[in-house]
Design an enzyme around this catalytic site. Structure first.
Site, PDB file in Angstrom:
ATOM      1  N   CYS A 116      14.660 -11.384 -31.677  1.00  0.00           N
ATOM      2  CA  CYS A 116      13.711 -10.386 -32.166  1.00  0.00           C
ATOM      3  C   CYS A 116      12.424 -10.329 -31.353  1.00  0.00           C
ATOM      4  CB  CYS A 116      13.381 -10.646 -33.630  1.00  0.00           C
ATOM      5  SG  CYS A 116      14.831 -10.565 -34.710  1.00  0.00           S
ATOM      6  N   HIS A 263       7.670  -5.778 -34.986  1.00  0.00           N
ATOM      7  CA  HIS A 263       9.129  -5.823 -34.955  1.00  0.00           C
ATOM      8  C   HIS A 263       9.654  -5.372 -36.302  1.00  0.00           C
ATOM      9  CE1 HIS A 263      13.201  -7.161 -35.037  1.00  0.00           C
ATOM     10  NE2 HIS A 263      12.937  -8.190 -35.828  1.00  0.00           N
ATOM     11  N   ASN A 293      17.150  -3.222 -38.734  1.00  0.00           N
ATOM     12  CA  ASN A 293      16.635  -4.183 -37.757  1.00  0.00           C
ATOM     13  C   ASN A 293      17.505  -4.123 -36.514  1.00  0.00           C
ATOM     14  OD1 ASN A 293      15.965  -6.449 -36.248  1.00  0.00           O
ATOM     15  ND2 ASN A 293      15.795  -7.817 -38.007  1.00  0.00           N
TER      16      ASN A 293
END
Length: 336
Positions: A116, A263, A293
């Site tokens: 991430c 993020h 995501n």
């Protein structure tokens, strides 16, 4: 010393939209349950057997970024490709993208595996290369395909409802403007908690033949694992720390930020950070509602959409921040 600035952004997402209602047919879940916990309404998944691969999606995003930058492919001097879902164990997707973009010169390609936080790590690498004068123009890419490796049953719903497929890219270039571009980047890790958000196997500690031999349907190590509450608590802490670190380094305060792009891990995390920093809605960009995501792709994908929506103007202060598996976390402060 040169500064590095972003001169072009691009993104790509597969056409296939998977809504929460579609997941209700696969597992014991509901649109209300998913939205309450994550803020996600839908995500994109590739078509199985279609043309989209991690590298090819990255290529599509890169073409858009290169076009927006107003340069030619061969103006790029180096490639940095961030992903946790490469096309193959090896070689990495950077060289595949180099081939697919049709470079006439043999530019280097570096693969980054920081999940991430991968895009910000990649941006930091590109920034250092440009500042030292090694390269003038660097392409930084984040691309992910999660859909084929998720447990799309009730057993795996805590993870599988969150992730989507997509890609984003930026072109970074040297500039003599001292007050423009990347002001600073900040990178951290804490390997003590590596297994709290992980995909353990197959791996070099437990090769594929061992999995085939066991043939155990209850062996879940080949599906992603996430200790959700533990990850959430660490994420909100590290997000605040690393954003604060960037501001302190540059002697700035939160109210000077014009746009924060976190993020896209969980809308609830983003909202918590926004509340703690006392930022109004127009200063925070989220698109997890549409895409879920997308790990290393989430920040460049969101940045590309923010640019298209006119959310950034010249001179704006942009903050990027990420937290994820590793644990790793990172931030970048950029004068647009």
């Amino acid at each position: 010393m040169k500064q590095s600035k972003i001169i072009g952004t691009g993104h790509y997402v597969p056409e296939r939209v998977v809504k929460n209602a579609d997941l209700e047919k696969m597992m014991d879940t509901s649109d209300a349950w998913i939205q309450e916990r994550t803020g996600i309404k839908e995500r994109r998944h590739i078509e199985p057997g279609g043309e989209d691969t991690t590298s090819y999606m990255g290529t599509k995003a890169s073409r858009m970024a290169i076009e927006k930058a107003g340069i030619a492919v061969d103006d790029v001097d180096f490639i940095v490709f961030a992903t946790l879902s490469p096309d193959y164990y090896f070689p990495g997707p950077g060289v595949l993208l180099q081939k697919q973009l049709g470079f006439k010169k043999e530019v280097g390609a570096l693969d980054v595996r920081n999940q991430c936080s991968g895009f910000i790590y990649g941006l930091s690498v590109a920034d250092q290369f440009i500042k030292t004068g090694m390269y003038k123009t660097v392409l930084v890419v984040g691309s992910e395909i999660h859909s084929g490796g998720l447990d799309m049953t009730t057993r795996g719903r805590g993870v599988s409802v969150i992730f989507g497929d997509g890609a984003g890219a930026v072109v970074m270039q040297a500039t003599d403007e001292k007050d423009k571009g990347v002001l600073s980047t900040h990178l951290h890790s804490e390997g003590e908690h590596a297994e709290e958000l992980s995909l353990i196997g197959p791996s070099t500690t437990d090769w594929v033949p061992n999995y085939i031999e066991r043939n155990d349907p209850e062996d879940l190590r080949y599906f992603p694992y996430m200790n959700g509450n533990f990850v959430f608590k660490n994420a909100v802490l590290r997000f605040q720390e690393v954003i604060g670190e960037a501001l302190q380094t540059n002697q700035m305060t939160a109210d000077q930020i014009d746009l924060l792009i976190p993020h896209q891990a969980n809308l609830r995390i983003s909202q918590f950070i926004q509340k703690q920093m006392r930022l109004p809605d127009y200063k925070v960009f989220n698109n997890i509602q549409k895409y879920g995501n997308t790990t290393a792709a989430s920040i460049p994908l969101a940045l590309s959409e923010a640019v298209l929506e006119g959310r950034l103007k010249e001179g704006d202060l942009l903050c990027l921040a990420a937290f994820g598996s590793g644990f790793t976390w990172a931030s970048a402060l950029i004068r647009w």
